[in-house]
Motif scaffolding. Structure first.
Motif, PDB file in Angstrom:
ATOM      1  N   PRO A 157      -7.835  -7.744  20.130  1.00  0.00           N
ATOM      2  CA  PRO A 157      -7.111  -8.962  20.498  1.00  0.00           C
ATOM      3  C   PRO A 157      -5.593  -8.731  20.658  1.00  0.00           C
ATOM      4  N   SER A 158      -5.061  -7.637  20.138  1.00  0.00           N
ATOM      5  CA  SER A 158      -3.656  -7.258  20.327  1.00  0.00           C
ATOM      6  C   SER A 158      -3.570  -5.769  20.026  1.00  0.00           C
ATOM      7  N   ASN A 159      -2.363  -5.217  20.131  1.00  0.00           N
ATOM      8  CA  ASN A 159      -2.225  -3.801  19.748  1.00  0.00           C
ATOM      9  C   ASN A 159      -1.512  -3.672  18.403  1.00  0.00           C
ATOM     10  N   LEU A 160      -1.435  -4.792  17.654  1.00  0.00           N
ATOM     11  CA  LEU A 160      -0.680  -4.779  16.401  1.00  0.00           C
ATOM     12  C   LEU A 160      -1.601  -4.562  15.210  1.00  0.00           C
ATOM     13  N   PHE A 161      -1.346  -3.498  14.465  1.00  0.00           N
ATOM     14  CA  PHE A 161      -2.217  -3.234  13.316  1.00  0.00           C
ATOM     15  C   PHE A 161      -1.546  -3.600  11.992  1.00  0.00           C
ATOM     16  N   ILE A 162      -2.390  -3.869  11.018  1.00  0.00           N
ATOM     17  CA  ILE A 162      -1.945  -4.284   9.680  1.00  0.00           C
ATOM     18  C   ILE A 162      -1.495  -3.021   8.950  1.00  0.00           C
ATOM     19  N   SER A 163      -0.179  -2.986   8.593  1.00  0.00           N
ATOM     20  CA  SER A 163       0.326  -1.669   8.219  1.00  0.00           C
ATOM     21  C   SER A 163       0.655  -1.466   6.742  1.00  0.00           C
ATOM     22  N   GLY A 164       0.306  -2.401   5.880  1.00  0.00           N
ATOM     23  CA  GLY A 164       0.410  -2.052   4.459  1.00  0.00           C
ATOM     24  C   GLY A 164       1.403  -2.818   3.604  1.00  0.00           C
ATOM     25  N   ARG A 165       1.963  -3.899   4.126  1.00  0.00           N
ATOM     26  CA  ARG A 165       2.807  -4.773   3.297  1.00  0.00           C
ATOM     27  C   ARG A 165       2.359  -6.197   3.575  1.00  0.00           C
ATOM     28  N   TYR A 166       2.200  -6.971   2.505  1.00  0.00           N
ATOM     29  CA  TYR A 166       1.729  -8.349   2.632  1.00  0.00           C
ATOM     30  C   TYR A 166       2.487  -9.241   1.666  1.00  0.00           C
ATOM     31  N   VAL A 167       2.624 -10.521   2.019  1.00  0.00           N
ATOM     32  CA  VAL A 167       2.969 -11.549   1.034  1.00  0.00           C
ATOM     33  C   VAL A 167       1.798 -12.521   1.056  1.00  0.00           C
ATOM     34  N   LEU A 168       1.192 -12.724  -0.110  1.00  0.00           N
ATOM     35  CA  LEU A 168      -0.015 -13.554  -0.174  1.00  0.00           C
ATOM     36  C   LEU A 168       0.164 -14.679  -1.188  1.00  0.00           C
ATOM     37  N   LEU A 203       0.876  -1.176   0.000  1.00  0.00           N
ATOM     38  CA  LEU A 203       0.000   0.000   0.000  1.00  0.00           C
ATOM     39  C   LEU A 203       0.910   1.222   0.000  1.00  0.00           C
ATOM     40  N   PRO A 204       0.946   1.908  -1.139  1.00  0.00           N
ATOM     41  CA  PRO A 204       2.014   2.899  -1.292  1.00  0.00           C
ATOM     42  C   PRO A 204       1.854   4.133  -0.411  1.00  0.00           C
ATOM     43  N   ASP A 205       0.661   4.380   0.119  1.00  0.00           N
ATOM     44  CA  ASP A 205       0.573   5.581   0.961  1.00  0.00           C
ATOM     45  C   ASP A 205       1.242   5.359   2.320  1.00  0.00           C
ATOM     46  N   MET A 206       1.598   4.116   2.632  1.00  0.00           N
ATOM     47  CA  MET A 206       2.368   3.859   3.849  1.00  0.00           C
ATOM     48  C   MET A 206       3.844   3.835   3.461  1.00  0.00           C
ATOM     49  N   LEU A 207       4.570   4.850   3.848  1.00  0.00           N
ATOM     50  CA  LEU A 207       6.014   4.874   3.589  1.00  0.00           C
ATOM     51  C   LEU A 207       6.718   4.265   4.776  1.00  0.00           C
ATOM     52  N   MET A 208       7.619   3.331   4.512  1.00  0.00           N
ATOM     53  CA  MET A 208       8.286   2.643   5.610  1.00  0.00           C
ATOM     54  C   MET A 208       9.781   2.827   5.518  1.00  0.00           C
ATOM     55  N   ALA A 209      10.324   3.503   6.519  1.00  0.00           N
ATOM     56  CA  ALA A 209      11.768   3.703   6.576  1.00  0.00           C
ATOM     57  C   ALA A 209      12.329   2.566   7.409  1.00  0.00           C
ATOM     58  N   ALA A 210      13.087   1.687   6.770  1.00  0.00           N
ATOM     59  CA  ALA A 210      13.576   0.509   7.491  1.00  0.00           C
ATOM     60  C   ALA A 210      14.825  -0.025   6.828  1.00  0.00           C
ATOM     61  N   GLU A 211      15.632  -0.697   7.614  1.00  0.00           N
ATOM     62  CA  GLU A 211      16.847  -1.326   7.104  1.00  0.00           C
ATOM     63  C   GLU A 211      16.993  -2.685   7.767  1.00  0.00           C
ATOM     64  N   PRO A 212      16.875  -3.815   7.067  1.00  0.00           N
ATOM     65  CA  PRO A 212      16.509  -3.942   5.658  1.00  0.00           C
ATOM     66  C   PRO A 212      15.110  -3.380   5.384  1.00  0.00           C
ATOM     67  N   ALA A 213      14.832  -3.141   4.109  1.00  0.00           N
ATOM     68  CA  ALA A 213      13.547  -2.581   3.691  1.00  0.00           C
ATOM     69  C   ALA A 213      12.388  -3.420   4.253  1.00  0.00           C
ATOM     70  N   ALA A 214      11.269  -2.744   4.550  1.00  0.00           N
ATOM     71  CA  ALA A 214      10.138  -3.432   5.190  1.00  0.00           C
ATOM     72  C   ALA A 214       9.697  -4.666   4.390  1.00  0.00           C
ATOM     73  N   LEU A 215       9.558  -4.511   3.070  1.00  0.00           N
ATOM     74  CA  LEU A 215       9.095  -5.664   2.292  1.00  0.00           C
ATOM     75  C   LEU A 215      10.154  -6.765   2.277  1.00  0.00           C
ATOM     76  N   ALA A 216      11.426  -6.378   2.316  1.00  0.00           N
ATOM     77  CA  ALA A 216      12.493  -7.394   2.360  1.00  0.00           C
ATOM     78  C   ALA A 216      12.361  -8.219   3.646  1.00  0.00           C
TER      79      ALA A 216
END
Ligand code: UTP
Length: 289
Positions: free
Chosen positions: A200-211, A132-145
Protein backbone atom coordinates in the motif's frame (compact mmCIF):
# COMPACT_ATOMS: atom_id res chain seq x y z
CA UNK A 1 -2.59 18.63 26.16
CA UNK A 2 -1.26 15.16 25.33
CA UNK A 3 0.32 13.25 28.19
CA UNK A 4 4.11 13.24 28.25
CA UNK A 5 6.04 10.16 27.12
CA UNK A 6 8.32 9.32 30.05
CA UNK A 7 9.00 5.60 29.70
CA UNK A 8 10.44 3.43 26.95
CA UNK A 9 10.28 -0.33 26.46
CA UNK A 10 13.37 -1.93 24.92
CA UNK A 11 12.74 -5.54 23.90
CA UNK A 12 16.10 -7.32 23.73
CA UNK A 13 15.08 -10.92 24.45
CA UNK A 14 15.25 -12.21 20.86
CA UNK A 15 17.78 -14.87 19.97
CA UNK A 16 19.72 -12.76 17.48
CA UNK A 17 19.93 -15.69 15.08
CA UNK A 18 21.13 -13.53 12.20
CA UNK A 19 24.23 -12.39 14.06
CA UNK A 20 25.29 -15.74 15.48
CA UNK A 21 27.81 -16.83 16.59
CA UNK A 22 28.61 -13.25 17.73
CA UNK A 23 25.40 -13.15 19.77
CA UNK A 24 25.88 -16.57 21.37
CA UNK A 25 27.34 -15.35 24.68
CA UNK A 26 27.11 -11.57 24.16
CA UNK A 27 23.55 -10.25 23.94
CA UNK A 28 22.98 -8.98 20.39
CA UNK A 29 22.44 -5.41 21.52
CA UNK A 30 25.66 -5.43 23.49
CA UNK A 31 27.70 -6.01 20.33
CA UNK A 32 30.00 -3.11 19.62
CA UNK A 33 29.40 -0.38 17.10
CA UNK A 34 32.89 1.11 16.89
CA UNK A 35 33.66 1.95 20.53
CA UNK A 36 30.37 1.39 22.36
CA UNK A 37 27.68 -1.27 22.58
CA UNK A 38 24.61 -0.75 20.39
CA UNK A 39 22.51 -0.09 23.51
CA UNK A 40 24.67 2.88 24.46
CA UNK A 41 23.52 4.74 21.33
CA UNK A 42 19.89 3.78 21.87
CA UNK A 43 19.84 4.99 25.48
CA UNK A 44 21.40 8.26 24.36
CA UNK A 45 18.63 8.63 21.78
CA UNK A 46 15.97 7.89 24.41
CA UNK A 47 17.39 10.46 26.81
CA UNK A 48 17.44 13.05 24.04
CA UNK A 49 13.70 12.38 23.66
CA UNK A 50 13.06 13.01 27.37
CA UNK A 51 12.76 9.37 28.44
CA UNK A 52 13.22 9.02 32.19
CA UNK A 53 12.73 5.28 32.67
CA UNK A 54 13.91 2.45 30.43
CA UNK A 55 12.24 -0.96 30.70
CA UNK A 56 14.36 -3.74 29.22
CA UNK A 57 12.67 -6.99 28.25
CA UNK A 58 15.48 -9.50 28.59
CA UNK A 59 16.05 -13.23 28.19
CA UNK A 60 18.35 -15.71 29.86
CA UNK A 61 22.07 -15.08 29.59
CA UNK A 62 21.66 -11.33 29.15
CA UNK A 63 23.00 -10.25 32.53
CA UNK A 64 25.71 -8.28 30.73
CA UNK A 65 23.10 -5.63 29.94
CA UNK A 66 22.30 -4.99 33.62
CA UNK A 67 26.01 -5.02 34.46
CA UNK A 68 26.76 -2.50 31.73
CA UNK A 69 24.29 -0.03 33.22
CA UNK A 70 25.61 -0.52 36.76
CA UNK A 71 28.66 0.99 38.45
CA UNK A 72 31.92 -0.91 37.90
CA UNK A 73 33.95 0.04 41.01
CA UNK A 74 37.06 -1.98 40.06
CA UNK A 75 37.36 -0.36 36.65
CA UNK A 76 36.34 3.09 37.87
CA UNK A 77 38.75 3.06 40.84
CA UNK A 78 41.61 1.89 38.65
CA UNK A 79 40.96 4.66 36.11
CA UNK A 80 40.71 7.23 38.88
CA UNK A 81 43.99 6.08 40.45
CA UNK A 82 45.72 6.36 37.07
CA UNK A 83 44.23 9.80 36.42
CA UNK A 84 42.47 8.63 33.23
CA UNK A 85 39.60 11.07 33.58
CA UNK A 86 38.58 10.98 29.91
CA UNK A 87 38.16 7.18 29.81
CA UNK A 88 36.38 7.30 33.17
CA UNK A 89 33.90 9.81 31.78
CA UNK A 90 33.28 7.51 28.79
CA UNK A 91 32.70 4.54 31.11
CA UNK A 92 30.23 6.52 33.24
CA UNK A 93 28.33 8.39 30.56
CA UNK A 94 25.62 5.74 30.07
CA UNK A 95 24.92 5.15 33.76
CA UNK A 96 21.34 5.79 34.85
CA UNK A 97 20.39 7.26 38.19
CA UNK A 98 19.21 4.54 40.57
CA UNK A 99 15.62 3.59 39.75
CA UNK A 100 15.68 4.76 36.12
CA UNK A 101 15.93 1.28 34.62
CA UNK A 102 13.91 -1.91 35.04
CA UNK A 103 14.66 -5.38 33.75
CA UNK A 104 11.88 -7.87 33.07
CA UNK A 105 12.41 -11.49 32.01
CA UNK A 106 10.33 -12.53 29.04
CA UNK A 107 11.03 -16.19 29.93
CA UNK A 108 10.44 -17.39 26.34
CA UNK A 109 10.87 -15.37 23.12
CA UNK A 110 7.24 -15.64 22.03
CA UNK A 111 7.36 -12.56 19.83
CA UNK A 112 7.68 -8.78 19.94
CA UNK A 113 4.05 -8.32 21.01
CA UNK A 114 4.56 -10.64 23.96
CA UNK A 115 7.80 -8.83 24.88
CA UNK A 116 6.03 -5.45 25.00
CA UNK A 117 3.16 -6.96 27.01
CA UNK A 118 5.69 -8.02 29.68
CA UNK A 119 6.19 -4.30 30.49
CA UNK A 120 2.50 -3.64 31.27
CA UNK A 121 2.76 -3.27 35.04
CA UNK A 122 5.79 -1.01 34.91
CA UNK A 123 4.30 1.24 32.22
CA UNK A 124 0.89 1.49 33.88
CA UNK A 125 -1.66 3.88 32.43
CA UNK A 126 0.40 6.31 30.35
CA UNK A 127 1.64 6.64 26.78
CA UNK A 128 5.05 5.04 26.27
CA UNK A 129 7.73 4.53 23.66
CA UNK A 130 8.96 1.27 22.17
CA UNK A 131 12.51 1.26 20.84
CA UNK A 132 13.82 -1.73 18.89
CA UNK A 133 17.45 -1.41 19.80
CA UNK A 134 18.90 -3.31 16.86
CA UNK A 135 17.78 -0.39 14.67
CA UNK A 136 20.32 2.37 15.20
CA UNK A 137 19.08 5.73 14.02
CA UNK A 138 21.43 8.59 13.33
CA UNK A 139 19.27 11.70 13.37
CA UNK A 140 19.14 15.27 14.57
CA UNK A 141 16.86 15.73 16.48
CA UNK A 142 17.02 12.13 17.69
CA UNK A 143 14.56 9.77 15.97
CA UNK A 144 12.51 9.14 19.10
CA UNK A 145 12.46 12.88 19.86
CA UNK A 146 10.86 13.40 16.44
CA UNK A 147 8.23 10.77 17.33
CA UNK A 148 7.56 12.35 20.73
CA UNK A 149 7.11 15.78 19.07
CA UNK A 150 4.62 14.21 16.67
CA UNK A 151 2.78 12.75 19.68
CA UNK A 152 2.74 16.17 21.37
CA UNK A 153 1.18 17.51 18.19
CA UNK A 154 -1.46 14.91 17.28
CA UNK A 155 -1.65 12.49 20.27
CA UNK A 156 -2.74 8.90 19.80
CA UNK A 157 -0.22 6.40 18.49
CA UNK A 158 2.84 7.20 16.38
CA UNK A 159 4.79 4.76 14.23
CA UNK A 160 8.14 5.85 12.83
CA UNK A 161 8.56 4.82 9.20
CA UNK A 162 11.01 5.26 6.36
CA UNK A 163 11.13 4.43 2.65
CA UNK A 164 12.10 0.84 1.90
CA UNK A 165 14.92 0.34 -0.60
CA UNK A 166 13.62 0.04 -4.19
CA UNK A 167 11.85 -3.30 -4.70
CA UNK A 168 12.23 -4.43 -1.07
CA UNK A 169 8.96 -3.25 0.51
CA UNK A 170 7.64 -6.83 0.58
CA UNK A 171 10.26 -7.74 3.21
CA UNK A 172 8.90 -5.35 5.85
CA UNK A 173 5.87 -4.22 7.81
CA UNK A 174 4.37 -1.56 5.51
CA UNK A 175 1.93 1.21 6.45
CA UNK A 176 -1.23 2.12 4.59
CA UNK A 177 -1.93 5.86 4.74
CA UNK A 178 -5.22 7.76 4.40
CA UNK A 179 -3.36 10.31 2.28
CA UNK A 180 0.24 11.37 1.99
CA UNK A 181 1.18 15.02 2.53
CA UNK A 182 4.34 15.93 4.41
CA UNK A 183 5.97 13.55 6.87
CA UNK A 184 3.18 12.96 9.41
CA UNK A 185 0.16 11.14 8.02
CA UNK A 186 -2.89 9.45 9.47
CA UNK A 187 -2.80 5.69 8.94
CA UNK A 188 -5.51 3.46 7.58
CA UNK A 189 -3.79 0.16 8.28
CA UNK A 190 -0.59 -1.83 7.98
CA UNK A 191 0.48 -5.09 6.42
CA UNK A 192 3.27 -7.43 7.42
CA UNK A 193 5.41 -8.47 4.42
CA UNK A 194 2.90 -7.73 1.60
CA UNK A 195 3.18 -9.79 -1.59
CA UNK A 196 5.34 -7.95 -4.16
CA UNK A 197 3.21 -5.52 -6.15
CA UNK A 198 0.48 -5.25 -3.47
CA UNK A 199 2.30 -2.86 -1.08
CA UNK A 200 0.00 0.00 0.00
CA UNK A 201 3.06 2.33 0.27
CA UNK A 202 6.84 2.06 0.29
CA UNK A 203 7.10 3.12 3.94
CA UNK A 204 8.20 0.46 6.39
CA UNK A 205 7.87 0.36 10.17
CA UNK A 206 11.39 0.99 11.34
CA UNK A 207 11.59 0.42 15.07
CA UNK A 208 10.39 3.41 17.09
CA UNK A 209 6.83 3.78 18.35
CA UNK A 210 4.75 5.85 20.75
CA UNK A 211 1.81 3.77 21.94
CA UNK A 212 -1.14 4.25 24.24
CA UNK A 213 -1.56 1.90 27.22
CA UNK A 214 -4.78 0.52 25.71
CA UNK A 215 -2.47 -1.71 23.64
CA UNK A 216 -1.86 -3.95 26.68
CA UNK A 217 -5.30 -5.62 27.01
CA UNK A 218 -5.17 -6.25 23.25
CA UNK A 219 -1.73 -7.85 23.54
CA UNK A 220 -3.02 -9.95 26.41
CA UNK A 221 -5.56 -11.68 24.17
CA UNK A 222 -3.48 -11.55 20.99
CA UNK A 223 -2.97 -15.00 19.50
CA UNK A 224 0.02 -16.11 17.49
CA UNK A 225 0.41 -14.44 14.11
CA UNK A 226 3.04 -14.50 11.38
CA UNK A 227 5.93 -16.86 12.11
CA UNK A 228 4.02 -18.41 15.03
CA UNK A 229 4.87 -15.32 17.15
CA UNK A 230 2.69 -12.91 19.11
CA UNK A 231 3.01 -9.88 16.86
CA UNK A 232 2.89 -6.26 17.97
CA UNK A 233 1.57 -5.37 14.51
CA UNK A 234 -1.58 -7.49 15.02
CA UNK A 235 -2.43 -5.76 18.32
CA UNK A 236 -1.74 -2.33 16.78
CA UNK A 237 -4.14 -3.18 13.94
CA UNK A 238 -6.80 -3.94 16.59
CA UNK A 239 -6.11 -0.69 18.46
CA UNK A 240 -6.34 1.25 15.21
CA UNK A 241 -10.05 0.39 15.09
CA UNK A 242 -10.63 2.63 18.12
CA UNK A 243 -7.66 5.04 18.28
CA UNK A 244 -5.82 7.19 15.73
CA UNK A 245 -2.42 6.09 14.43
CA UNK A 246 -0.06 8.38 12.55
CA UNK A 247 3.00 7.33 10.57
CA UNK A 248 5.96 9.68 10.93
CA UNK A 249 8.56 9.58 8.17
CA UNK A 250 11.52 10.61 10.31
CA UNK A 251 14.55 12.52 9.07
CA UNK A 252 17.72 10.50 9.56
CA UNK A 253 19.55 7.32 8.60
CA UNK A 254 18.79 3.86 9.97
CA UNK A 255 21.32 1.05 10.44
CA UNK A 256 19.85 -2.40 10.99
CA UNK A 257 22.32 -3.99 13.38
CA UNK A 258 20.26 -7.18 13.47
CA UNK A 259 22.15 -8.62 10.51
CA UNK A 260 25.83 -8.89 9.77
CA UNK A 261 26.10 -6.43 6.89
CA UNK A 262 23.90 -3.86 8.66
CA UNK A 263 26.12 -4.15 11.73
CA UNK A 264 29.19 -3.67 9.56
CA UNK A 265 27.65 -0.56 7.94
CA UNK A 266 26.89 0.86 11.38
CA UNK A 267 30.45 0.21 12.53
CA UNK A 268 31.92 1.99 9.53
CA UNK A 269 29.46 4.91 9.67
CA UNK A 270 29.85 5.55 13.40
CA UNK A 271 33.64 5.16 13.20
CA UNK A 272 33.79 7.75 10.40
CA UNK A 273 31.77 10.27 12.38
CA UNK A 274 33.61 9.74 15.70
CA UNK A 275 34.68 13.17 16.99
CA UNK A 276 38.30 12.30 17.79
CA UNK A 277 38.99 9.05 15.90
CA UNK A 278 37.00 9.67 12.71
CA UNK A 279 39.99 10.78 10.61
CA UNK A 280 42.11 7.79 11.70
CA UNK A 281 39.15 5.49 11.03
CA UNK A 282 38.82 6.89 7.50
CA UNK A 283 42.50 6.27 6.81
CA UNK A 284 42.29 2.72 8.20
CA UNK A 285 39.17 1.88 6.17
CA UNK A 286 40.57 3.39 2.94
CA UNK A 287 43.70 1.30 3.42
CA UNK A 288 41.59 -1.85 3.18
CA UNK A 289 39.99 -1.01 -0.17
P1 UTP B 1 13.98 -9.44 15.78
O1 UTP B 1 13.23 -10.55 15.19
O2 UTP B 1 14.60 -8.44 14.87
O3 UTP B 1 15.17 -9.97 16.71
O4 UTP B 1 13.06 -8.72 16.85
P2 UTP B 1 15.70 -11.42 16.98
O5 UTP B 1 14.60 -12.37 17.20
O6 UTP B 1 16.72 -11.29 18.06
O7 UTP B 1 16.49 -11.67 15.60
P3 UTP B 1 16.72 -12.95 14.72
O8 UTP B 1 15.62 -12.89 13.70
O9 UTP B 1 16.71 -14.16 15.61
O10 UTP B 1 18.08 -12.70 14.11
C1 UTP B 1 13.05 -7.30 17.05
C2 UTP B 1 13.39 -6.96 18.49
O11 UTP B 1 12.46 -7.57 19.37
C3 UTP B 1 13.12 -8.33 20.36
C4 UTP B 1 14.49 -8.66 19.77
O12 UTP B 1 15.45 -8.85 20.81
C5 UTP B 1 14.79 -7.44 18.91
O13 UTP B 1 15.41 -6.42 19.67
N1 UTP B 1 12.31 -9.52 20.68
C6 UTP B 1 11.82 -10.29 19.67
C7 UTP B 1 12.06 -9.85 22.00
O14 UTP B 1 12.50 -9.14 22.95
N2 UTP B 1 11.31 -10.94 22.28
C8 UTP B 1 10.80 -11.73 21.29
O15 UTP B 1 10.12 -12.72 21.62
C9 UTP B 1 11.07 -11.39 19.95
Amino acid sequence: MNRRVRKAVLPVAGLGTRVLPGAKTTPKNMLNVFDRPILSYVIEEGRAAGIEHFVFIVGRGQGAIEDYFDAAPEIENALEAKGKADILAEVRRDLPKPGQMSFVRQMAPLGLGHAVWCARDIIGDEPFAVMLPDMLMAAEPAALAQAVSAHDQVGGNIIVVEPAPEGEAHKYGIVDLESQTGRLNRMRGMVEKPAPGTEPSNLFISGRYVLQPEIFPLLEKQGKGAGGEIQLTDAMAELMKVQPFHALEYEGVTYDCGDKIGLLRANVAFALRHPSLGADARAAISGLL
